[in-house]
Design a protein around this motif. Structure first.
Motif, PDB file in Angstrom:
ATOM      1  N   ILE A 197     103.271  45.691  86.583  1.00  0.00           N
ATOM      2  CA  ILE A 197     101.952  46.136  87.046  1.00  0.00           C
ATOM      3  C   ILE A 197     101.451  47.250  86.133  1.00  0.00           C
ATOM      4  O   ILE A 197     101.881  48.400  86.246  1.00  0.00           O
ATOM      5  N   PRO A 198     100.540  46.940  85.208  1.00  0.00           N
ATOM      6  CA  PRO A 198     100.019  47.972  84.299  1.00  0.00           C
ATOM      7  C   PRO A 198      99.325  49.093  85.067  1.00  0.00           C
ATOM      8  O   PRO A 198      98.794  48.882  86.163  1.00  0.00           O
ATOM      9  N   ALA A 199      99.313  50.274  84.491  1.00  0.00           N
ATOM     10  CA  ALA A 199      98.769  51.444  85.175  1.00  0.00           C
ATOM     11  C   ALA A 199      97.289  51.310  85.484  1.00  0.00           C
ATOM     12  O   ALA A 199      96.802  51.869  86.470  1.00  0.00           O
ATOM     13  N   ASP A 200      96.549  50.586  84.646  1.00  0.00           N
ATOM     14  CA  ASP A 200      95.098  50.550  84.812  1.00  0.00           C
ATOM     15  C   ASP A 200      94.571  49.192  85.295  1.00  0.00           C
ATOM     16  O   ASP A 200      93.377  48.910  85.176  1.00  0.00           O
ATOM     17  N   VAL A 201      95.441  48.329  85.845  1.00  0.00           N
ATOM     18  CA  VAL A 201      94.980  47.026  86.313  1.00  0.00           C
ATOM     19  C   VAL A 201      94.168  47.185  87.596  1.00  0.00           C
ATOM     20  O   VAL A 201      94.500  47.992  88.464  1.00  0.00           O
ATOM     21  N   ASP A 242      94.620  47.120  95.979  1.00  0.00           N
ATOM     22  CA  ASP A 242      94.543  48.355  96.747  1.00  0.00           C
ATOM     23  C   ASP A 242      95.373  49.404  96.000  1.00  0.00           C
ATOM     24  O   ASP A 242      96.605  49.312  95.932  1.00  0.00           O
ATOM     25  N   LYS A 243      94.711  50.396  95.449  1.00  0.00           N
ATOM     26  CA  LYS A 243      95.393  51.387  94.613  1.00  0.00           C
ATOM     27  C   LYS A 243      96.398  52.239  95.384  1.00  0.00           C
ATOM     28  O   LYS A 243      97.260  52.887  94.788  1.00  0.00           O
ATOM     29  N   HIS A 244      96.280  52.244  96.701  1.00  0.00           N
ATOM     30  CA  HIS A 244      97.213  53.028  97.510  1.00  0.00           C
ATOM     31  C   HIS A 244      98.435  52.218  97.933  1.00  0.00           C
ATOM     32  O   HIS A 244      99.380  52.757  98.490  1.00  0.00           O
ATOM     33  N   ARG A 245      98.400  50.935  97.642  1.00  0.00           N
ATOM     34  CA  ARG A 245      99.481  50.059  98.122  1.00  0.00           C
ATOM     35  C   ARG A 245     100.584  49.862  97.087  1.00  0.00           C
ATOM     36  O   ARG A 245     101.748  49.653  97.451  1.00  0.00           O
ATOM     37  N   TRP A 246     100.231  49.937  95.802  1.00  0.00           N
ATOM     38  CA  TRP A 246     101.170  49.538  94.766  1.00  0.00           C
ATOM     39  C   TRP A 246     101.555  50.700  93.864  1.00  0.00           C
ATOM     40  O   TRP A 246     100.802  51.656  93.715  1.00  0.00           O
ATOM     41  N   LYS A 247     102.724  50.580  93.267  1.00  0.00           N
ATOM     42  CA  LYS A 247     103.204  51.567  92.311  1.00  0.00           C
ATOM     43  C   LYS A 247     102.874  51.049  90.911  1.00  0.00           C
ATOM     44  O   LYS A 247     103.471  50.081  90.433  1.00  0.00           O
ATOM     45  N   ALA A 298      99.718  40.390  97.722  1.00  0.00           N
ATOM     46  CA  ALA A 298     101.096  40.587  97.281  1.00  0.00           C
ATOM     47  C   ALA A 298     101.577  39.420  96.434  1.00  0.00           C
ATOM     48  O   ALA A 298     102.311  39.603  95.455  1.00  0.00           O
ATOM     49  N   LEU A 299     101.152  38.208  96.793  1.00  0.00           N
ATOM     50  CA  LEU A 299     101.565  37.045  96.019  1.00  0.00           C
ATOM     51  C   LEU A 299     100.924  37.063  94.630  1.00  0.00           C
ATOM     52  O   LEU A 299     101.538  36.646  93.645  1.00  0.00           O
ATOM     53  N   ALA A 300      99.691  37.572  94.534  1.00  0.00           N
ATOM     54  CA  ALA A 300      99.051  37.721  93.229  1.00  0.00           C
ATOM     55  C   ALA A 300      99.809  38.725  92.362  1.00  0.00           C
ATOM     56  O   ALA A 300      99.974  38.520  91.152  1.00  0.00           O
ATOM     57  N   VAL A 301     100.282  39.805  92.971  1.00  0.00           N
ATOM     58  CA  VAL A 301     101.092  40.778  92.236  1.00  0.00           C
ATOM     59  C   VAL A 301     102.382  40.126  91.754  1.00  0.00           C
ATOM     60  O   VAL A 301     102.812  40.323  90.609  1.00  0.00           O
ATOM     61  N   GLU A 302     103.008  39.318  92.619  1.00  0.00           N
ATOM     62  CA  GLU A 302     104.229  38.622  92.229  1.00  0.00           C
ATOM     63  C   GLU A 302     103.958  37.660  91.067  1.00  0.00           C
ATOM     64  O   GLU A 302     104.782  37.514  90.164  1.00  0.00           O
ATOM     65  N   ALA A 303     102.801  36.997  91.094  1.00  0.00           N
ATOM     66  CA  ALA A 303     102.443  36.096  89.998  1.00  0.00           C
ATOM     67  C   ALA A 303     102.316  36.860  88.686  1.00  0.00           C
ATOM     68  O   ALA A 303     102.743  36.382  87.623  1.00  0.00           O
ATOM     69  N   LEU A 304     101.730  38.065  88.738  1.00  0.00           N
ATOM     70  CA  LEU A 304     101.604  38.893  87.542  1.00  0.00           C
ATOM     71  C   LEU A 304     102.974  39.328  87.032  1.00  0.00           C
ATOM     72  O   LEU A 304     103.234  39.322  85.821  1.00  0.00           O
TER      73      LEU A 304
END
Length: 266
Positions: free
Chosen positions: A236-240, A225-230, A174-180
């Motif tokens: 968050i790009p669609a294909d990351v 985790d593709k099931h965790r994020w929108k 989650a922190l990596a997503v926040e960094a992005l």
């Protein structure tokens, strides 16, 4: 006629981090040219002795020695499973001040996207000192404005501790997503769609270095985790597929201009 030479500019160079890495791993960053000479003895005249000490290498040779020492540990194709220690690549690197921290004018976030050999999309978010880019951008270039992330200080702590400390409410993924999100969305005013693919319209952004080589130390490396994020909205790009968070050692560009600065386009 001689061959055309190769000129490199360094829009980012982390001197202290590079020196520490070299010291920790026994990498010499000095040219071994020490020698002594003594003048011939001449009757009734004093003799003289002089020496030349080893001198520091230029940036290009320092970079070569660091890359040689790291070797294959610096991942480029991103087929290697997480976590990786080092990563490097070539591409566009975006520069922005880091907002939402105690001293926003002192810190910078770099962002680039890499497409791995297996087709994976990897987002690389690197956090460092704005002073390391002082030759090309400055803290007063653009006044901070727009949205900032509440996770900025937690990401800052992750980098400062070299990936060993995470006292935040977010786990490492989650922190990596926040960094992005910080790297691609901070400074937004209005809707995110207004700024998509137009980083110069956001607050905090400073400029970009095109087709530049970069090398970084990585402190967080996660496969999403593709099931965790929108996906496909916000930062968050669609294909990351994967996010790397770390600190840049250098960014170097073959272009004489090295950096396209955004603040002049506002």
């Amino acid at each position: 006629m001689g061959e055309l030479g190769s000129i490199r500019r360094y829009p980012y160079w982390a001197e202290r981090r590079i020196q520490q890495l070299a010291s920790d791993n026994g990498i010499s960053l000095r040219r071994r040219t020490s020698w002594k000479a003594k003048s011939a003895a001449v009757p009734f005249l004093p003799s003289f002795e002089w020496a030349q000490e080893a001198c520091a290498l230029d940036r290009s040779r320092v970079a070569d020695r660091i890359e040689t020492a790291i070797g294959a540990r610096a991942v480029t194709d991103f087929v290697t499973p997480p976590p990786v220690e080092f990563a490097k690549g070539v591409g566009r690197v975006e520069f922005a001040q880091l907002g939402g921290v105690r001293q926003p004018r002192d810190q910078v976030v770099l962002h680039t996207t890499v497409h791995g050999r297996a087709g994976t999309r990897v987002e690389v978010c690197l956090f460092g000192s704005l002073a390391n880019a002082a030759d090309y951008v400055g803290g007063a270039d653009t006044p901070p404005e727009g949205w900032t992330s509440s996770a900025a200080r937690s990401v800052e702590e992750l980098i400062r501790s070299r990936g060993t400390v995470n006292n935040s409410q977010w786990d490492k993924e989650a922190l990596a997503v926040e960094a992005l999100v910080i790297a691609t969305e901070q400074g937004v005013t209005g809707t995110w769609a207004e700024h998509e693919h137009r980083p110069w319209t956001r607050g905090f952004t400073l400029g970009r270095a095109e087709e530049s080589e970069w090398l970084a130390v990585i402190y967080a490396d996660v496969v999403l985790d593709k099931h965790r994020w929108k996906f496909g909205e916000g930062g968050i790009p669609a294909d990351v597929d994967r996010i790397l968070v770390g600190a840049p050692l250098w960014v170097r560009s073959p272009s004489p201009q090295a950096m396209t600065r955004y603040h002049a386009r506002r």
